[in-house]
Design a protein around this motif. Structure first.
Motif, PDB file in Angstrom:
ATOM      1  N   LYS A  70     -15.433  -3.271  26.156  1.00 49.67           N
ATOM      2  CA  LYS A  70     -15.845  -3.630  24.798  1.00 49.67           C
ATOM      3  C   LYS A  70     -17.122  -2.879  24.422  1.00 49.67           C
ATOM      4  O   LYS A  70     -17.254  -2.399  23.295  1.00 49.67           O
ATOM      5  CB  LYS A  70     -16.086  -5.136  24.703  1.00 49.67           C
ATOM      6  CG  LYS A  70     -14.855  -5.994  24.889  1.00 49.67           C
ATOM      7  CD  LYS A  70     -14.043  -6.105  23.613  1.00 49.67           C
ATOM      8  CE  LYS A  70     -14.624  -7.108  22.679  1.00 49.67           C
ATOM      9  NZ  LYS A  70     -13.739  -7.375  21.507  1.00 49.67           N
ATOM     10  N   ALA A  71     -18.051  -2.783  25.376  1.00 53.59           N
ATOM     11  CA  ALA A  71     -19.310  -2.077  25.117  1.00 53.59           C
ATOM     12  C   ALA A  71     -19.052  -0.593  24.880  1.00 53.59           C
ATOM     13  O   ALA A  71     -19.607   0.010  23.954  1.00 53.59           O
ATOM     14  CB  ALA A  71     -20.271  -2.272  26.292  1.00 53.59           C
ATOM     15  N   LYS A 135     -23.826   0.963   9.898  1.00 52.83           N
ATOM     16  CA  LYS A 135     -22.679   0.632  10.743  1.00 52.83           C
ATOM     17  C   LYS A 135     -22.933   1.047  12.189  1.00 52.83           C
ATOM     18  O   LYS A 135     -22.592   0.317  13.133  1.00 52.83           O
ATOM     19  CB  LYS A 135     -21.419   1.318  10.221  1.00 52.83           C
ATOM     20  CG  LYS A 135     -20.830   0.699   8.969  1.00 52.83           C
ATOM     21  CD  LYS A 135     -19.541   1.403   8.567  1.00 52.83           C
ATOM     22  CE  LYS A 135     -18.925   0.760   7.325  1.00 52.83           C
ATOM     23  NZ  LYS A 135     -17.663   1.431   6.923  1.00 52.83           N
ATOM     24  N   ALA A 136     -23.526   2.216  12.363  1.00 48.48           N
ATOM     25  CA  ALA A 136     -23.817   2.699  13.710  1.00 48.48           C
ATOM     26  C   ALA A 136     -24.778   1.757  14.427  1.00 48.48           C
ATOM     27  O   ALA A 136     -24.584   1.420  15.600  1.00 48.48           O
ATOM     28  CB  ALA A 136     -24.421   4.103  13.647  1.00 48.48           C
ATOM     29  N   ARG A 137     -25.818   1.290  13.701  1.00 48.49           N
ATOM     30  CA  ARG A 137     -26.787   0.369  14.309  1.00 48.49           C
ATOM     31  C   ARG A 137     -26.121  -0.955  14.686  1.00 48.49           C
ATOM     32  O   ARG A 137     -26.424  -1.542  15.722  1.00 48.49           O
ATOM     33  CB  ARG A 137     -27.933   0.115  13.331  1.00 48.49           C
ATOM     34  CG  ARG A 137     -28.719   1.328  12.882  1.00 48.49           C
ATOM     35  CD  ARG A 137     -29.579   1.943  13.988  1.00 48.49           C
ATOM     36  NE  ARG A 137     -28.808   2.801  14.874  1.00 48.49           N
ATOM     37  CZ  ARG A 137     -28.441   4.047  14.575  1.00 48.49           C
ATOM     38  NH1 ARG A 137     -28.739   4.572  13.383  1.00 48.49           N
ATOM     39  NH2 ARG A 137     -27.775   4.779  15.440  1.00 48.49           N
ATOM     40  N   GLU A 138     -25.204  -1.430  13.834  1.00 50.88           N
ATOM     41  CA  GLU A 138     -24.515  -2.682  14.124  1.00 50.88           C
ATOM     42  C   GLU A 138     -23.598  -2.535  15.340  1.00 50.88           C
ATOM     43  O   GLU A 138     -23.548  -3.425  16.207  1.00 50.88           O
ATOM     44  CB  GLU A 138     -23.699  -3.136  12.906  1.00 50.88           C
ATOM     45  CG  GLU A 138     -22.900  -4.414  13.109  1.00 50.88           C
ATOM     46  CD  GLU A 138     -23.741  -5.647  13.354  1.00 50.88           C
ATOM     47  OE1 GLU A 138     -23.160  -6.706  13.653  1.00 50.88           O
ATOM     48  OE2 GLU A 138     -24.982  -5.563  13.237  1.00 50.88           O
ATOM     49  N   GLU A 140     -24.059  -0.499  17.788  1.00 53.97           N
ATOM     50  CA  GLU A 140     -24.945  -0.411  18.947  1.00 53.97           C
ATOM     51  C   GLU A 140     -25.445  -1.796  19.362  1.00 53.97           C
ATOM     52  O   GLU A 140     -25.561  -2.091  20.550  1.00 53.97           O
ATOM     53  CB  GLU A 140     -26.136   0.501  18.629  1.00 53.97           C
ATOM     54  CG  GLU A 140     -25.769   1.972  18.556  1.00 53.97           C
ATOM     55  CD  GLU A 140     -26.935   2.837  18.133  1.00 53.97           C
ATOM     56  OE1 GLU A 140     -27.990   2.269  17.752  1.00 53.97           O
ATOM     57  OE2 GLU A 140     -26.808   4.074  18.184  1.00 53.97           O
ATOM     58  N   ARG A 141     -25.722  -2.646  18.365  1.00 53.88           N
ATOM     59  CA  ARG A 141     -26.184  -4.003  18.660  1.00 53.88           C
ATOM     60  C   ARG A 141     -25.102  -4.782  19.404  1.00 53.88           C
ATOM     61  O   ARG A 141     -25.386  -5.444  20.411  1.00 53.88           O
ATOM     62  CB  ARG A 141     -26.551  -4.724  17.360  1.00 53.88           C
ATOM     63  CG  ARG A 141     -27.101  -6.137  17.583  1.00 53.88           C
ATOM     64  CD  ARG A 141     -27.207  -6.903  16.278  1.00 53.88           C
ATOM     65  NE  ARG A 141     -25.900  -7.210  15.714  1.00 53.88           N
ATOM     66  CZ  ARG A 141     -25.124  -8.192  16.143  1.00 53.88           C
ATOM     67  NH1 ARG A 141     -25.490  -8.966  17.155  1.00 53.88           N
ATOM     68  NH2 ARG A 141     -23.950  -8.417  15.569  1.00 53.88           N
ATOM     69  N   ILE A 142     -23.869  -4.679  18.931  1.00 51.33           N
ATOM     70  CA  ILE A 142     -22.767  -5.398  19.575  1.00 51.33           C
ATOM     71  C   ILE A 142     -22.462  -4.803  20.952  1.00 51.33           C
ATOM     72  O   ILE A 142     -22.130  -5.521  21.898  1.00 51.33           O
ATOM     73  CB  ILE A 142     -21.516  -5.374  18.672  1.00 51.33           C
ATOM     74  CG1 ILE A 142     -21.809  -6.103  17.354  1.00 51.33           C
ATOM     75  CG2 ILE A 142     -20.322  -6.017  19.378  1.00 51.33           C
ATOM     76  CD1 ILE A 142     -20.693  -6.026  16.347  1.00 51.33           C
ATOM     77  N   ALA A 143     -22.587  -3.485  21.064  1.00 47.31           N
ATOM     78  CA  ALA A 143     -22.376  -2.828  22.368  1.00 47.31           C
ATOM     79  C   ALA A 143     -23.374  -3.350  23.397  1.00 47.31           C
ATOM     80  O   ALA A 143     -23.015  -3.603  24.559  1.00 47.31           O
ATOM     81  CB  ALA A 143     -22.522  -1.312  22.226  1.00 47.31           C
ATOM     82  N   GLN A 144     -24.613  -3.549  22.980  1.00 47.79           N
ATOM     83  CA  GLN A 144     -25.627  -4.077  23.886  1.00 47.79           C
ATOM     84  C   GLN A 144     -25.304  -5.505  24.299  1.00 47.79           C
ATOM     85  O   GLN A 144     -25.501  -5.892  25.454  1.00 47.79           O
ATOM     86  CB  GLN A 144     -27.008  -4.034  23.221  1.00 47.79           C
ATOM     87  CG  GLN A 144     -28.157  -4.434  24.144  1.00 47.79           C
ATOM     88  CD  GLN A 144     -28.238  -3.547  25.378  1.00 47.79           C
ATOM     89  OE1 GLN A 144     -28.292  -2.332  25.275  1.00 47.79           O
ATOM     90  NE2 GLN A 144     -28.231  -4.166  26.557  1.00 47.79           N
ATOM     91  N   TYR A 145     -24.771  -6.269  23.356  1.00 48.93           N
ATOM     92  CA  TYR A 145     -24.366  -7.643  23.655  1.00 48.93           C
ATOM     93  C   TYR A 145     -23.322  -7.655  24.772  1.00 48.93           C
ATOM     94  O   TYR A 145     -23.438  -8.422  25.736  1.00 48.93           O
ATOM     95  CB  TYR A 145     -23.804  -8.314  22.395  1.00 48.93           C
ATOM     96  CG  TYR A 145     -23.097  -9.626  22.660  1.00 48.93           C
ATOM     97  CD1 TYR A 145     -23.816 -10.810  22.786  1.00 48.93           C
ATOM     98  CD2 TYR A 145     -21.702  -9.673  22.787  1.00 48.93           C
ATOM     99  CE1 TYR A 145     -23.164 -12.014  23.030  1.00 48.93           C
ATOM    100  CE2 TYR A 145     -21.049 -10.880  23.033  1.00 48.93           C
ATOM    101  CZ  TYR A 145     -21.791 -12.040  23.151  1.00 48.93           C
ATOM    102  OH  TYR A 145     -21.145 -13.224  23.401  1.00 48.93           O
TER     103      TYR A 145
END
Length: 213
Positions: A70-71, A135-138, A140-145
């Motif tokens: 997922k990340a 969108k890219a920042r979002e 990246e945020r979810i990828a970190q999660y």
């Protein structure tokens, strides 16, 4: 046909028509018809002529691998969005030499249409650049999660036996320390909550042993 059965949060058993031995590799079919090779661990219970076994995927796929994928997927989406953001930024600057002169629009002049279109294109492309950057920042945020979830251990994994054994030991030590005064009671329910944590850890440890030992 062997199918999946939801046993408790995070844990799916194999619902089988026949008996199997521990260590046997069987095919388990999802509700979408996909078959996964799985390794049999323990017979958890029997019901209505079916046998319910704890299993793990033979290919090693588990909650940790799922989180990693997922990340990775989100990071790929972030890279794609960032690329599009850069492309729209470059487009927004294609007429920068002309627009940087700061000349007013000459109404009625043959350049009026081109001038207005250049401003409109620059504005629209910059807006899209900002949109894809967000969108890219979002992503990246979810990828970190999901990356933070890559070390998760729960009851769906044989490793949960050692994990919950440790959690139980820690919970018991804290509960005993609170009773003896080693640890301060922050409020009137502190001891109750500490005992509740022991009970929860014991429950998970017992269930982990039933599933995987």
């Amino acid at each position: 046909m062997n199918t999946y059965y939801k046993f408790c949060p995070n844990v799916f058993l194999a619902k089988c028509e026949e008996k199997h031995e521990k260590g046997e590799v069987i095919e388990v079919t999802t509700k979408h018809g996909k078959e996964n090779e799985s390794i049999v661990f323990n017979l958890i219970f029997e019901r209505d002529g079916f046998y319910y076994y704890s299993i793990v995927r033979a290919d090693g796929f588990n909650v940790q691998e799922w989180a990693k994928r997922k990340a990775e997927r989100r990071l790929n989406w972030a890279a794609s969005a960032e690329q599009k953001s850069n492309e729209y930024y470059e487009k927004s600057n294609k007429d920068r030499n002309f627009l940087s002169l700061g000349e007013p629009i000459k109404v009625g002049h043959h350049s009026e249409r081109r001038h207005r279109k250049a401003i409109e294109d620059a504005w629209n492309n910059m807006g899209k650049s900002v949109e894809f950057d967000e969108k890219a920042r979002e992503h990246e945020r979810i990828a970190q999660y999901w990356a933070n979830k890559a070390d998760t251990i729960n009851l769906s994994m044989p490793e949960s036996v050692d994990y919950y054994e440790h959690k139980l030991a820690v919970a018991k030590e804290y509960h005993e320390g609170m009773k003896s005064g080693k640890y301060p009671r922050e409020h009137s329910y502190s001891l109750t909550y500490a005992k509740k944590a022991v009970n929860e850890a014991q429950k998970n440890f017992d269930l982990a042993k039933k599933l995987w030992l």
